[in-house]
Design a protein around this motif. Structure first.
Motif, PDB file in Angstrom:
ATOM      1  N   THR A 324      -7.278   8.322  11.919  1.00 25.35           N
ATOM      2  CA  THR A 324      -8.084   7.879  10.786  1.00 25.35           C
ATOM      3  C   THR A 324      -9.115   6.860  11.261  1.00 25.35           C
ATOM      4  N   LEU A 325     -10.142   6.702  10.446  1.00 19.41           N
ATOM      5  CA  LEU A 325     -11.221   5.765  10.720  1.00 19.41           C
ATOM      6  C   LEU A 325     -11.419   4.952   9.439  1.00 19.41           C
ATOM      7  N   ARG A 326     -11.482   3.626   9.583  1.00 18.13           N
ATOM      8  CA  ARG A 326     -11.665   2.796   8.392  1.00 18.13           C
ATOM      9  C   ARG A 326     -13.149   2.666   8.064  1.00 18.13           C
ATOM     10  N   ALA A 327     -13.462   2.833   6.802  1.00 19.03           N
ATOM     11  CA  ALA A 327     -14.842   2.658   6.376  1.00 19.03           C
ATOM     12  C   ALA A 327     -14.870   1.694   5.212  1.00 19.03           C
ATOM     13  N   ARG A 328     -15.972   0.936   5.113  1.00 22.33           N
ATOM     14  CA  ARG A 328     -16.107   0.004   3.996  1.00 22.33           C
ATOM     15  C   ARG A 328     -17.069   0.629   3.006  1.00 22.33           C
ATOM     16  N   THR A 329     -16.658   0.698   1.770  1.00 15.18           N
ATOM     17  CA  THR A 329     -17.488   1.340   0.752  1.00 15.18           C
ATOM     18  C   THR A 329     -17.600   0.417  -0.442  1.00 15.18           C
ATOM     19  N   PRO A 330     -18.595   0.654  -1.286  1.00 15.52           N
ATOM     20  CA  PRO A 330     -18.620  -0.084  -2.555  1.00 15.52           C
ATOM     21  C   PRO A 330     -17.353   0.229  -3.345  1.00 15.52           C
ATOM     22  N   SER A 331     -16.945  -0.702  -4.217  1.00 23.40           N
ATOM     23  CA  SER A 331     -15.735  -0.498  -4.992  1.00 23.40           C
ATOM     24  C   SER A 331     -15.822   0.803  -5.782  1.00 23.40           C
ATOM     25  N   GLY A 332     -14.738   1.565  -5.755  1.00 21.71           N
ATOM     26  CA  GLY A 332     -14.652   2.779  -6.550  1.00 21.71           C
ATOM     27  C   GLY A 332     -15.492   3.929  -6.027  1.00 21.71           C
ATOM     28  N   PHE A 333     -15.982   3.825  -4.798  1.00 21.76           N
ATOM     29  CA  PHE A 333     -16.826   4.879  -4.243  1.00 21.76           C
ATOM     30  C   PHE A 333     -16.045   6.176  -4.075  1.00 21.76           C
ATOM     31  N   ALA A 334     -14.854   6.063  -3.484  1.00 19.08           N
ATOM     32  CA  ALA A 334     -14.020   7.254  -3.302  1.00 19.08           C
ATOM     33  C   ALA A 334     -13.027   7.325  -4.456  1.00 19.08           C
ATOM     34  N   SER A 335     -12.806   8.556  -4.941  1.00 21.68           N
ATOM     35  CA  SER A 335     -11.987   8.672  -6.152  1.00 21.68           C
ATOM     36  C   SER A 335     -10.517   8.843  -5.837  1.00 21.68           C
ATOM     37  N   GLY A 336     -10.176   9.409  -4.696  1.00 27.32           N
ATOM     38  CA  GLY A 336      -8.758   9.578  -4.408  1.00 27.32           C
ATOM     39  C   GLY A 336      -8.520  10.337  -3.126  1.00 27.32           C
ATOM     40  N   LYS A 337      -7.261  10.428  -2.762  1.00 27.05           N
ATOM     41  CA  LYS A 337      -6.852  11.101  -1.523  1.00 27.05           C
ATOM     42  C   LYS A 337      -7.295  12.557  -1.539  1.00 27.05           C
ATOM     43  N   GLY A 338      -7.783  12.984  -0.406  1.00 25.26           N
ATOM     44  CA  GLY A 338      -8.154  14.380  -0.269  1.00 25.26           C
ATOM     45  C   GLY A 338      -9.602  14.667  -0.608  1.00 25.26           C
ATOM     46  N   GLN A 339     -10.295  13.703  -1.178  1.00 24.11           N
ATOM     47  CA  GLN A 339     -11.700  13.906  -1.534  1.00 24.11           C
ATOM     48  C   GLN A 339     -12.541  14.110  -0.274  1.00 24.11           C
ATOM     49  N   GLN A 340     -13.498  15.053  -0.348  1.00 29.18           N
ATOM     50  CA  GLN A 340     -14.369  15.308   0.802  1.00 29.18           C
ATOM     51  C   GLN A 340     -15.615  14.435   0.694  1.00 29.18           C
ATOM     52  N   VAL A 341     -15.920  13.707   1.766  1.00 25.60           N
ATOM     53  CA  VAL A 341     -17.151  12.912   1.788  1.00 25.60           C
ATOM     54  C   VAL A 341     -17.844  13.147   3.120  1.00 25.60           C
TER      55      VAL A 341
END
Lengths: 366, 318
Positions: A324-341
């Protein structure tokens, strides 16, 4: 006020080598923070400067004069201990006056100095109490006041606010900074808390296993870590470190991280090959991993593994290759596990290290 | 304190209180006997059952402080012209001895009492002072073979002291320390110093080193730091140690009996020696004992706050 120099200082406790060839110059009026994990030798170094610990080898100079063979009492240095070390049988006033009474200073002058120090740290209302009746923060204020009252050549502090709770620590940090600006005394401060180090220091000295890892300004050690240890010790959340191989395919340079390729500028290839590094490690802080919902140039599709909300931002673990790689995002950017970005690396924030020695290659892109 | 709720707890509590009361009776009964007998007329001292209500008298104390001799069969006492305090002790075939000019002589008790004070206070001071400095050294500096030294110091307590009484007596006689204050002081200091070292080491270990280190960086020498910081901080320990040493020295009987006979004799061997002169007068012995109990009681009372803190020392995290 004074300049403090360490020259090849060595210290053994029996067979244990706790300080290894430490050389360091702390300039007059500088606020220097010794930072490192517990057991790295930072406190021993500080105690050696104060004269509470004898050095096995090397020289300690204050204003150019060797002091390593002088008693602590002859070095004119003040020391603030982590657990305050206020004398329980004396009142706050007498605690503050204690360093002055070591020399024959007239009573009126003692009173004057104590009052003025008490005013500057805001404890005039506590002078008649005994230390047992004070809160942790006030005890530390008194301890700092006791250190300042004598106007020593230098002020040494050993995790002075480490025993306080988080909120009070923040407040005391501000106060320490203000006091330093007002008094301008040469200060050496030991801590394992990088936030304290970054916010207080003019110079941060990172230590590990008795060895100086890096000496530099807070932004230096953060933006240009000298080696893998500093890179991982400074910064929270921790920097991503991964084995990396460079590839040159179809005119495009890329770096393989955990088996997944990310595009990098071609100039990296030449720079790295000129150093003749066998194995290389890539370090990139979470804010250097850029993710978006739409495809962008050089980005690859990854899935979200875990989201940790921090408040002002989220830390998102992305599945990249086998790891895994840690990324910093704005709050609430990713919605949940498994989401493709879509993720790409900001190569201006990438650090390259020689994996075997841990030393930074000093490559800065962009 | 936990609130007592269940029946079992309440019962347990009562049993505990009962045991404490029982223990108190056992421990305090002799003291009550001493206190009462010290003021009894002689004829009531040994009655069976014991006399509980009586008119208190000071005659035992007067007898205690005056020299008494047995009257010879044909001697007569000028009872009428004797002062009141002589008259009250002119019983049981005794009289107060007087010189030819009619002076009353002081008995040996006051000087024995003074000897006890001199010997106990000096030896306590020496033992505590030496113990504190030694303990400080062991506590703060790396001493080669520290554990062995400490064990050696403790080992001096492993032998019952009386075992060495005869050799000590011979040695003392050879160097002329028999029946001297100095001899007893050395002896009692030697008894107590090992105990003082161990006790004080525990107390000094509990004083954070940072206190002294703070004083050192603030411009004080190690000695100044010791006197200004360590001693006040160790006051509790010093008080507790002093009380224990004082009690040991004050109550010591066997060596005082063997090593002294007059000049430096302490109160413990003197008081029972009065049993042997004539018929035992228990009221005099009780009054002598009652006075003898006072200094320890006063000393302990004065230091009670330190002692209570000392007892719970180490049990409470500061």
């Amino acid at each position: 006020m004074a300049e403090i120099r360490l020259e090849n200082v060595q210290k053994y406790f029996g067979a244990v080598h706790v300080i290894r060839e430490v050389s360091l110059t702390v300039k007059d009026r500088e606020f220097c923070v010794l930072l490192g994990p517990s057991g790295c030798g930072k406190t021993t170094t500080l105690r050696a400067i104060a004269g509470l610990e004898e050095v096995s080898e090397g020289r300690i100079l204050i204003n150019g004069k060797p002091v390593q063979n002088l008693h602590a009492s002859d070095r004119d240095i003040a020391f603030v201990f982590q657990l305050y070390a206020l004398y329980p049988h004396l009142t706050v006033f007498e605690n503050l006056a204690f360093p002055l009474r070591a020399t024959r200073i007239p009573d009126a002058e003692v009173r004057k100095s104590v009052t003025s120090v008490a005013e500057s740290i805001g404890i005039t209302h506590l002078l008649k109490l005994r230390p047992g009746a004070l809160s942790g923060g006030d005890m530390q204020r008194v301890a700092i006041g006791r250190a300042l009252v004598r106007r020593p050549k230098a002020l040494l502090m050993d995790e002075p606010i480490g025993a306080l709770d988080a909120k009070l620590r923040e407040q005391m940090r501000t106060e320490l900074k203000r006091l330093h600006l007002e008094n301008g005394s040469t200060s050496i401060y030991v801590t394992h808390d990088q936030v304290e180090a970054m916010s207080l220091a003019d110079t941060v000295v990172v230590m590990h296993d008795g060895v100086l890892q890096q000496v530099g300004s807070p932004s230096d050690v953060y933006l240009r870590p000298a080696n893998l240890f500093v890179a991982q010790f400074i910064g929270s959340p921790v920097m991503n470190i991964a084995d990396a191989q460079l590839r040159d395919e179809a005119g495009k340079a890329s770096v393989l991280v955990h088996g997944a390729a990310f595009e990098v500028p071609r100039e990296v290839l030449a720079a790295v090959s000129s150093r003749q590094v066998k194995d290389m490690a890539l370090g990139i802080r979470p804010e250097g991993v850029l993710i978006s919902h739409e495809e962008t140039a050089g980005a690859r599709s990854v899935s979200v593994h875990l989201i940790q909300p921090y408040g002002p931002f989220d830390i998102v673990d992305l599945n990249v290759g086998s790891q895994t790689l840690r990324a910093r995002t704005p709050s609430g950017f990713a919605s949940g596990k498994g989401q493709q970005v879509w993720a790409r690396l900001d190569t201006t924030q990438a650090h390259f290290f020689d994996k075997s020695s841990g030393v930074s290659l000093g490559l800065r892109l962009g | 304190m936990a609130t007592v709720t269940s029946y079992g707890q309440r019962l347990g509590n009562r049993v505990a209180v009962g045991m404490i009361i029982l223990a108190l009776i056992v421990f305090l009964a002799p003291i009550a006997w001493i206190g009462a007998t010290a003021f009894k007329p002689r004829n009531l001292a040994t009655t069976v059952p014991p006399t509980i209500f009586f008119a208190p008298e000071v005659s035992p104390f007067v007898k205690l402080f005056t020299k008494r001799v047995q009257l010879k069969p044909n001697e007569k006492v000028d009872y009428e012209s004797a002062p009141w305090w002589e008259r009250i002790v002119l019983d049981g075939g005794e009289r107060i001895s007087r010189t030819g000019r009619g002076e009353v002589q002081l008995s040996g008790y006051p000087s024995r009492f003074l000897n006890s004070l001199i010997v106990a206070i000096t030896s306590t001071f020496l033992a505590v002072a030496m113990g504190t400095i030694t303990a400080y050294g062991f506590s703060r500096f790396k001493v080669k073979g520290e554990a062995d030294w400490l064990f050696f110091i403790l080992s001096t307590r492993m032998l019952p002291p009386v075992v060495v009484a005869i050799p000590m007596f011979l040695m003392y006689r050879a160097v002329g320390l028999n029946d001297t204050h100095l001899g007893l002081i050395i002896l009692y200091t030697a008894f107590n110093v090992s105990f003082a070292v161990w006790l004080m080491k525990g107390f000094i270990d509990e004083i954070p080193r940072e206190y002294e280190e703070a004083a050192l960086v603030d411009g004080y020498t190690r000695m100044e730091a010791f006197f200004k910081i360590v001693l006040p901080e160790a006051a509790t320990g010093i008080a507790a140690t002093a009380v224990f040493c004082f009690i040991t020295a004050w109550n010591e009987y066997a060596f005082a009996l063997i090593m002294t006979n007059r000049r430096a004799q302490t109160a413990p061997p003197f008081i029972p020696s009065q049993v042997g002169s004539g018929l035992p007068d228990w009221t005099v012995i009780a009054s002598g004992t009652a006075l003898f109990l006072l200094p320890v009681a006063i000393f302990t009372f004065l230091l009670r706050n330190h002692l209570l803190r000392g007892m719970s020392f180490g049990a409470i995290r500061k």
